[in-house]
Write a protein that holds these residues in place. Sequence first.
Motif, PDB file in Angstrom:
ATOM      1  N   GLN A 116      45.467   2.561  15.422  1.00  0.00           N
ATOM      2  CA  GLN A 116      44.772   1.441  14.771  1.00  0.00           C
ATOM      3  C   GLN A 116      45.705   0.704  13.818  1.00  0.00           C
ATOM      4  O   GLN A 116      46.392   1.339  13.005  1.00  0.00           O
ATOM      5  CB  GLN A 116      43.574   1.955  13.991  1.00  0.00           C
ATOM      6  CG  GLN A 116      42.452   2.418  14.902  1.00  0.00           C
ATOM      7  CD  GLN A 116      41.123   2.204  14.225  1.00  0.00           C
ATOM      8  OE1 GLN A 116      40.901   2.711  13.135  1.00  0.00           O
ATOM      9  NE2 GLN A 116      40.235   1.456  14.860  1.00  0.00           N
ATOM     10  N   ASP A 117      45.704  -0.622  13.913  1.00  0.00           N
ATOM     11  CA  ASP A 117      46.644  -1.418  13.131  1.00  0.00           C
ATOM     12  C   ASP A 117      46.171  -1.599  11.685  1.00  0.00           C
ATOM     13  O   ASP A 117      45.197  -2.307  11.417  1.00  0.00           O
ATOM     14  CB  ASP A 117      46.828  -2.788  13.798  1.00  0.00           C
ATOM     15  CG  ASP A 117      47.997  -3.559  13.185  1.00  0.00           C
ATOM     16  OD1 ASP A 117      48.568  -3.091  12.186  1.00  0.00           O
ATOM     17  OD2 ASP A 117      48.327  -4.626  13.727  1.00  0.00           O
ATOM     18  N   ILE A 118      46.882  -0.943  10.774  1.00  0.00           N
ATOM     19  CA  ILE A 118      46.552  -1.013   9.346  1.00  0.00           C
ATOM     20  C   ILE A 118      46.659  -2.457   8.836  1.00  0.00           C
ATOM     21  O   ILE A 118      45.885  -2.880   7.966  1.00  0.00           O
ATOM     22  CB  ILE A 118      47.490  -0.074   8.547  1.00  0.00           C
ATOM     23  CG1 ILE A 118      47.178   1.382   8.883  1.00  0.00           C
ATOM     24  CG2 ILE A 118      47.361  -0.311   7.042  1.00  0.00           C
ATOM     25  CD1 ILE A 118      48.199   2.385   8.378  1.00  0.00           C
ATOM     26  N   CYS A 119      47.606  -3.216   9.401  1.00  0.00           N
ATOM     27  CA  CYS A 119      47.818  -4.609   8.951  1.00  0.00           C
ATOM     28  C   CYS A 119      46.603  -5.489   9.219  1.00  0.00           C
ATOM     29  O   CYS A 119      46.436  -6.528   8.594  1.00  0.00           O
ATOM     30  CB  CYS A 119      49.048  -5.216   9.615  1.00  0.00           C
ATOM     31  SG  CYS A 119      50.566  -4.340   9.237  1.00  0.00           S
ATOM     32  N   LYS A 120      45.775  -5.082  10.158  1.00  0.00           N
ATOM     33  CA  LYS A 120      44.602  -5.894  10.504  1.00  0.00           C
ATOM     34  C   LYS A 120      43.334  -5.391   9.823  1.00  0.00           C
ATOM     35  O   LYS A 120      42.262  -5.968  10.017  1.00  0.00           O
ATOM     36  CB  LYS A 120      44.383  -5.869  12.023  1.00  0.00           C
ATOM     37  CG  LYS A 120      45.443  -6.620  12.819  1.00  0.00           C
ATOM     38  CD  LYS A 120      44.886  -7.014  14.200  1.00  0.00           C
ATOM     39  CE  LYS A 120      45.878  -7.819  14.986  1.00  0.00           C
ATOM     40  NZ  LYS A 120      46.986  -6.976  15.516  1.00  0.00           N
ATOM     41  N   MET A 121      43.451  -4.324   9.041  1.00  0.00           N
ATOM     42  CA  MET A 121      42.237  -3.725   8.484  1.00  0.00           C
ATOM     43  C   MET A 121      41.693  -4.492   7.290  1.00  0.00           C
ATOM     44  O   MET A 121      42.437  -5.030   6.486  1.00  0.00           O
ATOM     45  CB  MET A 121      42.518  -2.279   8.060  1.00  0.00           C
ATOM     46  CG  MET A 121      42.666  -1.330   9.216  1.00  0.00           C
ATOM     47  SD  MET A 121      42.872   0.368   8.621  1.00  0.00           S
ATOM     48  CE  MET A 121      43.145   1.195  10.186  1.00  0.00           C
ATOM     49  N   LYS A 122      40.365  -4.498   7.193  1.00  0.00           N
ATOM     50  CA  LYS A 122      39.678  -5.073   6.037  1.00  0.00           C
ATOM     51  C   LYS A 122      39.647  -4.031   4.920  1.00  0.00           C
ATOM     52  O   LYS A 122      39.914  -2.857   5.146  1.00  0.00           O
ATOM     53  CB  LYS A 122      38.239  -5.431   6.427  1.00  0.00           C
ATOM     54  CG  LYS A 122      38.120  -6.376   7.617  1.00  0.00           C
ATOM     55  CD  LYS A 122      37.873  -7.795   7.142  1.00  0.00           C
ATOM     56  CE  LYS A 122      37.579  -8.762   8.268  1.00  0.00           C
ATOM     57  NZ  LYS A 122      38.562  -8.761   9.361  1.00  0.00           N
TER      58      LYS A 122
END
Length: 239
Positions: free
Chosen positions: A69-75
Amino acid sequence: DNILEVRNLKKYFKSKNGTLHAVDDVSFSIKRGETLGLVGESGCGKSTIGRLILGLHQATSGEILFNGQDICKMKKAQIHDLRKDLQIIFQDPFASLNPRMSIGEIIGEPLLIHKKVKRRAEINSEIRRLMDVVGLSTRFINSYPHELDGGRRQRVGIARALSLNPQFIVCDEPVSSLDVSIQAQVLNLLKDLQAEYGLTYLFITHDLSVVKHFSEKIAVMYLGQLVEIAESDELFKKT
Ligand code: ADP
Ligand code: ADP
């Protein structure tokens, strides 16, 4: 089985003097249960990578895949949930531990925030268990950070980081502010915890002698770029 994959990660800081390429197109991966040492001179971008992985900075571009899962895209809410699996231990625990909180409160706070322990009464026994795990006498439970020496303070930071039972810990210069004799104790503790809980570490340090015996793999940074990544044995054969 990569627990973490960093792909083409960039973090640029803008100021009135221009743009600083603190992390400049860095890629690497870490296998589950492994330790990757991240080394390089002060200012080369190591801590920035650590903070990006924790979701404490917004990346300029790139991906940080944690369990895919991409941390950079997380809310924000997802980053908050991520703390159950991904924690950080800082260099100077004196600066990172709240001076107004007792040792018990510091260790127990994540349990409360993340509602891991439902009943208040359970918290105390969990705090004592964590103190035991990191080799810190429970007689310090009501002490404050300034009353402990550096080695014990770092044990508090480690107990707090362990409280939510994470899979991955970013260790950001965890022993750099400690006396050399205490450094070995804390490194041994981190090693034992890794074996016991199957932890994965990103171990950030400017001190090659510290990672030499600790990391099977080492990534070398220079001015924001990753210039080499190699097995520890390989790297030290060459130098
Ligand atoms: P290291 O951990 O290797 O010592 P850092 O990641 O802390 O390096 O810093 C890399 C570069 O980014 C340095 O030049 C530092 O001054 C700069 N830097 C770090 N954080 C910030 C920030 N929040 N704002 C602006 N510049 C920063
Ligand atoms: P969160 O509240 O979601 O845990 P924070 O941004 O407050 O996120 O904290 C970021 C990281 O810093 C967390 O992993 C946390 O364990 C660590 N941290 C924050 N405050 C402390 C503290 N007082 N002592 C030790 N570690 C701390």
